[in-house]
Motif scaffolding. Sequence first.
Motif, PDB file in Angstrom:
ATOM      1  N   TYR A 196     114.420  40.830   8.544  1.00 53.46           N
ATOM      2  CA  TYR A 196     113.985  41.261   7.208  1.00 53.46           C
ATOM      3  C   TYR A 196     114.304  42.749   7.033  1.00 53.46           C
ATOM      4  O   TYR A 196     113.417  43.579   6.873  1.00 53.46           O
ATOM      5  N   GLU A 197     115.564  43.041   7.032  1.00 54.70           N
ATOM      6  CA  GLU A 197     116.101  44.389   7.184  1.00 54.70           C
ATOM      7  C   GLU A 197     115.243  45.514   6.616  1.00 54.70           C
ATOM      8  O   GLU A 197     114.796  46.393   7.318  1.00 54.70           O
ATOM      9  N   SER A 198     114.966  45.517   5.324  1.00 55.59           N
ATOM     10  CA  SER A 198     114.239  46.646   4.739  1.00 55.59           C
ATOM     11  C   SER A 198     112.815  46.291   4.350  1.00 55.59           C
ATOM     12  O   SER A 198     112.107  47.091   3.780  1.00 55.59           O
ATOM     13  N   ASP A 199     112.400  45.071   4.693  1.00 52.88           N
ATOM     14  CA  ASP A 199     111.109  44.592   4.211  1.00 52.88           C
ATOM     15  C   ASP A 199     110.019  44.621   5.280  1.00 52.88           C
ATOM     16  O   ASP A 199     109.420  43.619   5.618  1.00 52.88           O
ATOM     17  N   PHE A 200     109.789  45.810   5.846  1.00 53.80           N
ATOM     18  CA  PHE A 200     108.617  46.021   6.691  1.00 53.80           C
ATOM     19  C   PHE A 200     107.525  46.512   5.747  1.00 53.80           C
ATOM     20  O   PHE A 200     107.402  47.676   5.449  1.00 53.80           O
ATOM     21  N   LYS A 216     112.985  51.732  13.370  1.00 57.75           N
ATOM     22  CA  LYS A 216     113.923  50.961  12.565  1.00 57.75           C
ATOM     23  C   LYS A 216     115.056  51.836  12.048  1.00 57.75           C
ATOM     24  O   LYS A 216     116.224  51.445  12.063  1.00 57.75           O
ATOM     25  N   SER A 242     112.519  43.130  12.353  1.00 53.25           N
ATOM     26  CA  SER A 242     113.123  44.038  11.366  1.00 53.25           C
ATOM     27  C   SER A 242     114.591  43.710  11.155  1.00 53.25           C
ATOM     28  O   SER A 242     115.142  43.922  10.071  1.00 53.25           O
ATOM     29  N   ILE A 284     108.573  52.778  11.689  1.00 55.06           N
ATOM     30  CA  ILE A 284     109.630  53.061  10.720  1.00 55.06           C
ATOM     31  C   ILE A 284     110.740  53.869  11.380  1.00 55.06           C
ATOM     32  O   ILE A 284     111.933  53.616  11.190  1.00 55.06           O
ATOM     33  N   HIS A 325     108.972  44.113  16.913  1.00 53.83           N
ATOM     34  CA  HIS A 325     109.169  44.824  15.650  1.00 53.83           C
ATOM     35  C   HIS A 325     110.660  45.000  15.358  1.00 53.83           C
ATOM     36  O   HIS A 325     111.120  44.758  14.228  1.00 53.83           O
ATOM     37  N   TYR A 376     106.133  41.395   7.443  1.00 52.60           N
ATOM     38  CA  TYR A 376     107.559  41.581   7.178  1.00 52.60           C
ATOM     39  C   TYR A 376     108.002  40.601   6.096  1.00 52.60           C
ATOM     40  O   TYR A 376     107.513  39.474   6.016  1.00 52.60           O
TER      41      TYR A 376
END
Length: 590
Positions: A199-203, A272, A196, A269, A192, A241
């Motif tokens: 796809y930095e903010s796209d969880f 991250k 992450s 979350i 994860h 993601y």
Amino acid sequence: MDSKMDLKDICPIKLNHEFDDYRMLMRSILMKSLYDSQIKALSHYKGMHKSNYFNECWTMKFGFSEGVYGLILSEVKNGEAIFVLYYFSSCSENLLDNNSLFEAMVASKEGYREKIRNFSSYKELFNNFIIAKIYVKVENEGIFLSLRTKLKDRIYSKDGVVIDGKQVIKEGEIDKNFPSFRASLAFVNFMHLAISGIYESDFNSLKIYKKDGEAICYSNSLELNTKKDIFSSEFHINMLYGKSDKDYLLNEGGFKVLKNSSCLYKFLINLKNESKNLALSAQKDRANFFIITGFLGSGKTKFLQNFIEHETAQNRFTGVIQNEIGKIGLDGQLLDANYATVEIDEGCVCCSMAGQIKMAVAKLNEKNPDTILLETTGVANPFNLLSELNEIKDVVNLCSIVTVVDGANFLSEYKRSKIVLEQVKAADVILLNKIDLITSTEKNKILQILTKNNRCAEIFGTINSELNPNYLLYNQSQTSYIASIMIEGKMHATHLNEGIVSFKKDLSDSIDKEKFINYIKQLPENFLRIKGVISFENDKAQYVFQFVNSRFDITLFDREKRCDNFLVFIGRNIDEDFYFPQEFYKISYY
């Protein structure tokens, strides 16, 4: 500070969804994460080894456990890769007791650790020790990741097992009882965090599916059958993601969506967000933080003493936050070791005093401890502390919620107090203490109740709360969020709801020992706990008095500096003005 990874950094060529493409993708993730301090710090990723044999496999170490994880790409179907995840238990860890008899025999053989590095070349390793399958699919600008595992991998022996004339497994008893779901979490955390980072903010989404599972039952004739088993439930944790044109989170036949999936979503979350915070702050060693809970008289203070002695022997310094629901704490005086302490004695830390944890941690951090232990009162509900932990997560490493269970009194007490089971449900680690005082039948019954209420916690049987602190580092307190998806209902009962109160009585400098013992023996059963320091006539020594549910002992208080004699009474619906012999009171002079 680490820069953000891009999918092209991980996989520079166009991915054609072939076998070699996915193998290269996973190899790249494992290798490049070694150079990402954020991923390593948050996942406790210690490193990996790639075998050089024809059937490439990887082994990995995480700081949570002594064992080794293994991973291999099994096949690619319809553009989706299926990896098999292994866990090879160490011969020195208790988890090996949960492996099958065959796996334990393999682990005990010479060369076991060396073979693990190339496990795909050894059938006895390759065909056993499996804990999960990991499904991965890359499409357009998104990655789909799915963990598929069982709560526990359970195997029964129909006819039992006899070796050299000795019955090692009885007829119909369990051979393997491995916690596959919990063991898989370390790798899921790692993947994860790694994805992450791409796809930095796209969880985008997470769903958890569950269905009733089956355990395997084998006979001496090698006939295999299955039987329904509530602990063998199957779980699919599906995560998406980035961006995708398709919904890969759709339900599969026979599985039900867990409504409480948000707990695990919040957990991931938070991981991250913590990664971002870590990148913005300077890297600094932080104290490991443990919450020690357990009902009245279970053995929490003894656990603290053992823990501190072990850490002192390793030249590590411990800070202790202690809490009592009375106005005076005894436990700090009983600990005989090099440590720093902050006492919160004005109320229960899980009720009115929760806001003081942050101040207590700040005070202890001035002394630069390696570890901070928060010992809650025996009637504290740790679920009421979870929100408070967010206030200190940036200054300590949140490790484990440890619950000490009183084996001698559990079967009677859990029926009378909701808090007893709340403490079990919140735990990452459970110590079933005082196993020397119970029968094997009682122990098995207690274990069934503990497992029913917390299927994620590691359970250790102990005498005098003896447990090597290194075992605690395997479990992180974030797993309590995951444990909460397994149980239902609101869990915020407090001792006030159950009428549990406490008060202190100052004692005379010397009292008649025989009269005192006779008085204690006649106390009604709603007196749950009594503890304090006491002196007797014609005896210069001071003694520690401990009372739990009608059992009591008197031990020498071996300190050069004397303290005032007193007793703290804790009970259910007891009155401070109950009958207490006048001759026991301390005489006041005005």
